[in-house]
Design an enzyme around this catalytic site. Structure first.
Site, PDB file in Angstrom:
ATOM      1  N   ALA A   1      30.116 -11.941   0.321  1.00 22.77           N
ATOM      2  CA  ALA A   1      29.571 -11.633   1.640  1.00 22.77           C
ATOM      3  C   ALA A   1      29.890 -12.815   2.548  1.00 22.77           C
ATOM      4  CB  ALA A   1      28.073 -11.433   1.533  1.00 22.77           C
TER       5      ALA A   1
ATOM      6  N   GLY B   1      29.550 -10.788  -3.472  1.00 27.34           N
ATOM      7  CA  GLY B   1      29.683  -9.393  -3.044  1.00 27.34           C
ATOM      8  C   GLY B   1      31.044  -8.809  -3.372  1.00 27.34           C
TER       9      GLY B   1
ATOM     10  N   GLU C   1      30.709  -7.700  -6.848  1.00 31.19           N
ATOM     11  CA  GLU C   1      29.812  -6.534  -6.845  1.00 31.19           C
ATOM     12  C   GLU C   1      30.535  -5.292  -6.331  1.00 31.19           C
ATOM     13  OE1 GLU C   1      26.884  -8.735  -4.588  1.00 31.19           O
ATOM     14  OE2 GLU C   1      25.444  -8.543  -6.203  1.00 31.19           O
TER      15      GLU C   1
ATOM     16  N   GLU D   1      26.229 -16.941  -6.071  1.00 30.54           N
ATOM     17  CA  GLU D   1      25.148 -16.987  -5.079  1.00 30.54           C
ATOM     18  C   GLU D   1      24.134 -18.091  -5.363  1.00 30.54           C
ATOM     19  OE1 GLU D   1      26.345 -14.222  -6.533  1.00 30.54           O
ATOM     20  OE2 GLU D   1      26.462 -12.570  -5.097  1.00 30.54           O
TER      21      GLU D   1
HETATM   22  N1  CO8 Z   1      32.021 -16.265   3.639  1.00 29.20           N
HETATM   23  C1  CO8 Z   1      32.585 -16.768   4.766  1.00 29.20           C
HETATM   24  N2  CO8 Z   1      33.736 -17.458   4.784  1.00 29.20           N
HETATM   25  C2  CO8 Z   1      34.360 -17.659   3.619  1.00 29.20           C
HETATM   26  C3  CO8 Z   1      33.837 -17.185   2.395  1.00 29.20           C
HETATM   27  C4  CO8 Z   1      32.622 -16.447   2.442  1.00 29.20           C
HETATM   28  N3  CO8 Z   1      32.085 -15.914   1.348  1.00 29.20           N
HETATM   29  N4  CO8 Z   1      34.672 -17.555   1.405  1.00 29.20           N
HETATM   30  C5  CO8 Z   1      35.672 -18.232   1.978  1.00 29.20           C
HETATM   31  N5  CO8 Z   1      35.492 -18.304   3.302  1.00 29.20           N
HETATM   32  C6  CO8 Z   1      36.347 -18.949   4.301  1.00 29.20           C
HETATM   33  C7  CO8 Z   1      36.165 -20.466   4.277  1.00 29.20           C
HETATM   34  O1  CO8 Z   1      35.039 -20.857   5.040  1.00 29.20           O
HETATM   35  C8  CO8 Z   1      37.473 -20.920   4.906  1.00 29.20           C
HETATM   36  O2  CO8 Z   1      37.382 -20.731   6.301  1.00 29.20           O
HETATM   37  P1  CO8 Z   1      37.846 -21.928   7.307  1.00 29.20           P
HETATM   38  O3  CO8 Z   1      39.320 -22.072   7.057  1.00 29.20           O
HETATM   39  O4  CO8 Z   1      37.511 -21.405   8.653  1.00 29.20           O
HETATM   40  O5  CO8 Z   1      37.090 -23.158   6.898  1.00 29.20           O
HETATM   41  C9  CO8 Z   1      38.478 -19.888   4.392  1.00 29.20           C
HETATM   42  O6  CO8 Z   1      37.717 -18.754   3.973  1.00 29.20           O
HETATM   43  C10 CO8 Z   1      39.274 -20.394   3.200  1.00 29.20           C
HETATM   44  O7  CO8 Z   1      38.342 -20.833   2.217  1.00 29.20           O
HETATM   45  P2  CO8 Z   1      38.464 -22.243   1.454  1.00 29.20           P
HETATM   46  O8  CO8 Z   1      39.110 -23.248   2.358  1.00 29.20           O
HETATM   47  O9  CO8 Z   1      37.120 -22.590   0.916  1.00 29.20           O
HETATM   48  O10 CO8 Z   1      39.491 -21.843   0.294  1.00 29.20           O
HETATM   49  P3  CO8 Z   1      39.602 -22.495  -1.168  1.00 29.20           P
HETATM   50  O11 CO8 Z   1      40.831 -21.892  -1.759  1.00 29.20           O
HETATM   51  O12 CO8 Z   1      39.499 -23.989  -1.089  1.00 29.20           O
HETATM   52  O13 CO8 Z   1      38.310 -21.993  -1.974  1.00 29.20           O
HETATM   53  C11 CO8 Z   1      36.715 -20.324  -2.719  1.00 29.20           C
HETATM   54  C12 CO8 Z   1      38.177 -20.640  -2.258  1.00 29.20           C
HETATM   55  C13 CO8 Z   1      36.444 -21.014  -4.049  1.00 29.20           C
HETATM   56  C14 CO8 Z   1      36.631 -18.830  -2.883  1.00 29.20           C
HETATM   57  C15 CO8 Z   1      35.727 -20.844  -1.661  1.00 29.20           C
HETATM   58  O14 CO8 Z   1      36.124 -20.383  -0.384  1.00 29.20           O
HETATM   59  C16 CO8 Z   1      34.315 -20.378  -1.907  1.00 29.20           C
HETATM   60  O15 CO8 Z   1      33.624 -20.923  -2.740  1.00 29.20           O
HETATM   61  N6  CO8 Z   1      33.853 -19.345  -1.129  1.00 29.20           N
HETATM   62  C17 CO8 Z   1      32.509 -18.862  -1.206  1.00 29.20           C
HETATM   63  C18 CO8 Z   1      32.320 -17.980  -2.422  1.00 29.20           C
HETATM   64  C19 CO8 Z   1      30.898 -17.502  -2.495  1.00 29.20           C
HETATM   65  O16 CO8 Z   1      29.973 -18.273  -2.580  1.00 29.20           O
HETATM   66  N7  CO8 Z   1      30.708 -16.179  -2.472  1.00 29.20           N
HETATM   67  C20 CO8 Z   1      29.405 -15.572  -2.540  1.00 29.20           C
HETATM   68  C21 CO8 Z   1      28.863 -15.312  -1.173  1.00 29.20           C
HETATM   69  S1  CO8 Z   1      27.184 -14.749  -1.193  1.00 29.20           S
HETATM   70  C22 CO8 Z   1      27.281 -13.111  -1.540  1.00 29.20           C
HETATM   71  O17 CO8 Z   1      28.325 -12.582  -1.726  1.00 29.20           O
HETATM   72  C23 CO8 Z   1      25.985 -12.378  -1.581  1.00 29.20           C
HETATM   73  C24 CO8 Z   1      26.220 -10.925  -1.931  1.00 29.20           C
HETATM   74  C25 CO8 Z   1      25.458 -10.073  -1.004  1.00 29.20           C
HETATM   75  C26 CO8 Z   1      25.808  -8.629  -1.166  1.00 29.20           C
HETATM   76  C27 CO8 Z   1      27.215  -8.234  -0.755  1.00 29.20           C
HETATM   77  C28 CO8 Z   1      27.382  -6.780  -0.812  1.00 29.20           C
HETATM   78  C29 CO8 Z   1      28.814  -6.306  -1.066  1.00 29.20           C
END
Ligand code: CO8
Length: 257
Positions: free
Chosen positions: A65, A108, A111, A131
């Site tokens: 998400a 998400g 999921e 999460e």
């Molecule tokens: N939300 C918003 N932006 C994101 C997300 C995210 N989940 N994941 C990545 N991005 C963005 C980053 O902020 C970055 O943007 P910017 O260039 O503007 O800074 C861009 O994508 C590239 O990301 P990274 O530079 O971090 O790329 P890396 O290759 O270094 O890392 C990762 C990749 C490991 C995937 C890292 O981006 C990461 O850890 N992302 C978050 C993963 C996460 O925590 N996901 C869970 C989110 S919570 C959730 O999903 C709750 C579920 C709710 C229900 C959903 C229903 C379907």
């Protein structure tokens, strides 16, 4: 509807949805979910579509998400708007749907893949429910569907540590149906979907319904449900065609009725 965050295509009887928000690794915001839901509504209503593939990019199926969109969400709004309810449209999609996962399927994103009927993964796929690292927990089925798919030990491990699981571990654990080299992911998923879409549509839809019933009921009730649906298939044109074609040693031409 004009789509901005997804690409919607059809190939024969197969519909394909490609998540297309590359700068955010396909993070799922409300606009993206609304577009997926609209595409699924259209595919479900279209008798010419027999199966759907949902996929992302080579780097990311969906990184969860949209954390930035959720960061300032307040409890009353989450509760009153029933945040995430509309996100499970995939789980209510009645036709077969395959997730073709490459790269990250996190939160998400994992999921969403689990809401599909089965997952075909590229060898670079990474699954996880991170999460916990954000001070929350899975909210779109992660604690439930993951546990049913891979059991308590692995589900607890993933949900409590937030670690990622590679494609091989995911297949070994039962989350993933098949692993293929990255370059073969889309062709393999599209071929599987085309095979499914070539079969009788009532038969594939009823099969899906019956398998899913196994997760929601007792064995005795599930078997009764299966038997009732099985009997009802003798009312379809496709049952007559499928069995007569076998007897006549020719390929069945299903009318999907
Ligand atoms: N939300 C918003 N932006 C994101 C997300 C995210 N989940 N994941 C990545 N991005 C963005 C980053 O902020 C970055 O943007 P910017 O260039 O503007 O800074 C861009 O994508 C590239 O990301 P990274 O530079 O971090 O790329 P890396 O290759 O270094 O890392 C990762 C990749 C490991 C995937 C890292 O981006 C990461 O850890 N992302 C978050 C993963 C996460 O925590 N996901 C869970 C989110 S919570 C959730 O999903 C709750 C579920 C709710 C229900 C959903 C229903 C379907």
């Amino acid at each position: 509807m004009a789509y901005e965050l997804i690409i919607v295509e059809t190939e024969g009887r197969v519909g394909r949805i490609t998540l297309n928000r590359p700068k955010a690794l396909n993070a799922l915001n409300s606009d993206l979910i609304n577009e997926i839901n609209a595409a699924l509504d259209a595919f479900e209503a279209d008798r010419a579509i027999g199966a759907v593939v949902i996929t992302g990019s080579e780097k990311s199926f969906a990184a969860g998400a949209d954390i930035k969109q959720m960061a300032n969400l307040q409890y009353p709004d989450a509760y009153l708007d029933d945040f995430i309810t509309s996100w499970d449209r995939i789980a209510r999609f009645r036709k077969p749907i395959i997730a073709a996962v490459a790269g990250f399927a996190l939160g998400g994103g994992c999921e969403m893949a689990m809401m599909c009927d089965f997952i075909i993964a590229a060898d670079n796929a990474q699954f996880g429910q991170p999460e916990i690292k954000l001070g929350v927990m899975p909210g779109a089925g992660g604690t439930q569907r993951l546990t049913k798919a891979i059991g308590k030990a692995k589900a607890m491990d993933l949900c409590l540590t937030g670690r990622m699981m590679g494609a091989e571990e995911a297949e070994r654990s039962g989350l993933v149906a098949r692993i293929v080299p990255l370059a073969d992911l889309l062709p393999t998923a599209m071929k599987a979907a085309a095979d499914i879409a070539g079969f009788s549509l009532p038969a594939t839809m009823m099969t899906k319904e019956a398998v899913n019933r196994a997760f929601e009921t007792t064995l005795a009730e599930g078997l009764r449900f299966e038997r009732r649906i099985f009997h009802s298939m003798f009312a379809t044109a496709d049952q007559k065609e499928g069995m007569n074609a076998f007897a006549e040693k020719r390929k069945a031409e299903f009318s999907h009725r």
